[in-house]
Enzyme design. Structure first.
Site, short mmCIF file in Angstrom:
data_model
loop_
_atom_site.label_atom_id
_atom_site.label_comp_id
_atom_site.label_asym_id
_atom_site.label_seq_id
_atom_site.Cartn_x
_atom_site.Cartn_y
_atom_site.Cartn_z
N HIS A 16 0.83 -1.21 0.00
CA HIS A 16 0.00 0.00 0.00
C HIS A 16 0.86 1.26 0.00
CE1 HIS A 16 -3.82 -2.17 0.99
NE2 HIS A 16 -2.94 -3.06 1.42
N ASP A 119 -6.59 5.17 1.52
CA ASP A 119 -6.66 3.74 1.23
C ASP A 119 -8.04 3.21 1.63
OD1 ASP A 119 -6.15 0.73 2.06
OD2 ASP A 119 -4.43 1.31 0.83
N TRP A 365 -1.36 -8.04 -6.21
CA TRP A 365 -1.66 -7.17 -7.36
C TRP A 365 -0.42 -6.45 -7.88
CZ3 TRP A 365 -5.09 -7.58 -10.80
CH2 TRP A 365 -5.31 -6.54 -11.72
N SER A 367 2.59 -7.54 -7.83
CA SER A 367 3.37 -8.54 -8.57
C SER A 367 2.77 -8.80 -9.94
CB SER A 367 3.45 -9.84 -7.77
OG SER A 367 4.18 -9.66 -6.57
N GLN A 387 -5.86 -12.82 -3.29
CA GLN A 387 -5.03 -13.45 -4.32
C GLN A 387 -5.73 -14.59 -5.06
OE1 GLN A 387 -1.51 -14.26 -1.99
NE2 GLN A 387 -1.25 -12.08 -1.56
#
Length: 477
Positions: A16, A119, A365, A367, A387
């Site tokens: 984040h 966030d 995300w 990655s 994931q």
């Protein structure tokens, strides 16, 4: 018109914070009228975040219009959950933001506070922004498809038409028609935290927070997630798909990183399989043995980031002092000519290297965006958070990944997991992702080209970013 300051409030997690800083850099580079202040909330014992912030603030390349303010942290409350940490930070955010407003009023050269960018886990801060008379926008660091999935499940629960907390639901064979996915989403790829009865309030709280925001910034791009972005754009909330926002390549990787890159320099093009499972990903000895067996039997060249379970009270994995202690006897000797087992890895630099031809990933995300940008196909092995649906999206929706698993899960706190994946299944995924002329590889290469164009003039993300800037500067949120 007075220049504008944006206050960013990221959740206190590595992915984040990194995404927030990189998007901040993009904004102030794109438009000189912006300054950004990041309020850094810290989880106790988050040593990896501490190291990143230190490297950032000590770098001579940190833009002058990017400021980081560390909010006070009570280190004695090491067992606090994320919601408690966020809640306890509200008074500190209120004070720090009020100081910025006061500075703007007293100094004509100081930029006006134009918006809070928060966030999804920090939507409690929207009330602070409202009290100061400034709009709030969500910066969502995961994919658009998963955001749509959360919104859809929340809607079904409100309507009383879905009981995901039923013990039999996950294995029921149920498939959900979710607007952000073009294919039905099977129940077995829904993350456990979306299904547990005691977590429903947790999820619903953040979804309700989304509704209070004036817009949502997505770290994705239309060409990658067209179905999801378009479905979200049909609502009342403004959507800005501005990705891919990637962590900058850092040449200062240290001695360990340099050794890794030098090893890759000696390998043939597209010949190396990279295995890496994020800063919180790890496996028990039984699963490590199966991975080692798959690698040895496949015969592929490999670079394996093997991490040790985190110490008690921490979520960050550590390096083994000697990987041989957890690997099968003789494995390192037998694979010395084709493989390298490491601890920490400079992931973006590894994926950018011409020797890397495939990526076994947990499907975080960030990655995913890196693998797409560098044109490296993924073999999916999800672990936690969102994931599992990310893996489903890669394999079934976008067809830019191959499957090792779509529904594996683990509890990163206690190490419990859904079982051990066999070496045979892992080997099958390895061989498939390393196929030189596969359709998957061709699709990834095409998406890589699109990801590089989308943030340039005329690209969809460039246009979304321009709309966001116009909305902020014109007070039209």
């Amino acid at each position: 018109m007075k220049n504008s300051r944006l206050v960013f409030i990221p959740a206190p997690g590595m992915g984040h914070i990194v995404s927030t800083v990189e998007f901040s850099k993009l904004l102030i580079t794109h438009d000189h009228r912006f300054s950004v202040t990041v309020f850094v909330i810290k989880l106790p014992n988050a040593t990896n975040v501490d190291a990143y912030i230190h490297s950032l603030t000590s770098s001579p390349n940190l833009p002058k219009r990017l400021q980081l303010i560390h909010l006070p942290t009570d280190e004695s409350q090491s067992a606090q959950t994320l919601p408690h940490v966020i809640q306890n930070s509200i008074p500190h955010v209120k004070q720090a933001a009020s100081d910025l407003v006061q500075e703007s009023h007293s100094n004509p050269d100081s930029p006006r506070l134009a918006a809070f960018i928060v966030d999804i886990f920090c939507t409690a801060m929207i009330d602070v922004a409202d009290g100061l008379g400034v709009p709030s926008v969500i910066f969502y660091t995961s994919g658009a498809a998963f955001l749509g999935l959360m919104l859809h499940l929340h809607r079904l629960r409100e309507q009383g038409t879905l009981d995901t907390a039923s013990p039999d639901f996950k294995d029921s064979g149920t498939e959900l028609n979710v607007p952000s996915f073009s294919n039905p989403v099977p129940a077995n790829v829904l993350p456990p935290f979306l299904l547990e009865k005691e977590r429903e309030g947790f999820l619903d709280k953040y979804v309700k927070g989304l509704r209070k925001a004036k817009g949502i910034i997505l770290n994705t791009f239309e060409e990658l997630e067209s179905q999801a972005v378009h479905s979200l754009s049909e609502g009342d909330t403004r959507i800005y798909a501005v990705g891919p926002i990637l962590s900058a390549k850092d040449d200062e990787t240290g001695q360990q990183g340099s050794d890794i890159i030098r090893w890759l320099d000696d390998q043939p093009e597209s010949s190396v399989l990279f295995l890496c499972f994020g800063s919180m990903g790890y496996f028990g000895e039984d699963q490590v043995t199966e991975i080692a067996r798959a690698l040895e039997n496949s015969g592929v060249r490999f670079l394996w980031s093997l991490r040790k379970p985190p110490p008690e009270g921490s979520r960050s994995t550590t390096d083994y002092s000697d990987p041989a202690e957890v690997l099968p006897e003789g494995f390192l000797d037998r694979t010395a000519s084709i493989g390298k087992v490491i601890g920490w890895a400079p992931q973006a630099q590894v994926l950018a290297h011409k020797a890397v031809g495939g990526f076994v990933s947990h499907c975080g995300w960030n990655s995913i965006l890196e693998s797409v940008y560098f044109g490296v196909p993924i073999a999916t092995w999800p672990l936690y958070a969102e994931q599992q649906p990310n893996a489903f999206e890669l394999v079934r929706e976008l067809k830019i990944g191959v499957e090792i698993s779509l529904d594996y899960w683990m509890d990163i706190w206690n190490g419990s997991h859904s079982g051990v994946i066999s070496g045979e299944k892992i080997e099958k995924g390895i061989k498939e992702v390393m196929e030189r002329e596969s359709e998957t590889r061709k699709k990834v290469k095409l998406m890589s080209e699109l990801s590089r164009k989308t943030l340039t003039k005329g690209g969809s993300s460039y246009s979304h970013l321009g709309r966001f800037i116009d909305d902020v500067m014109n007070n039209s949120m």
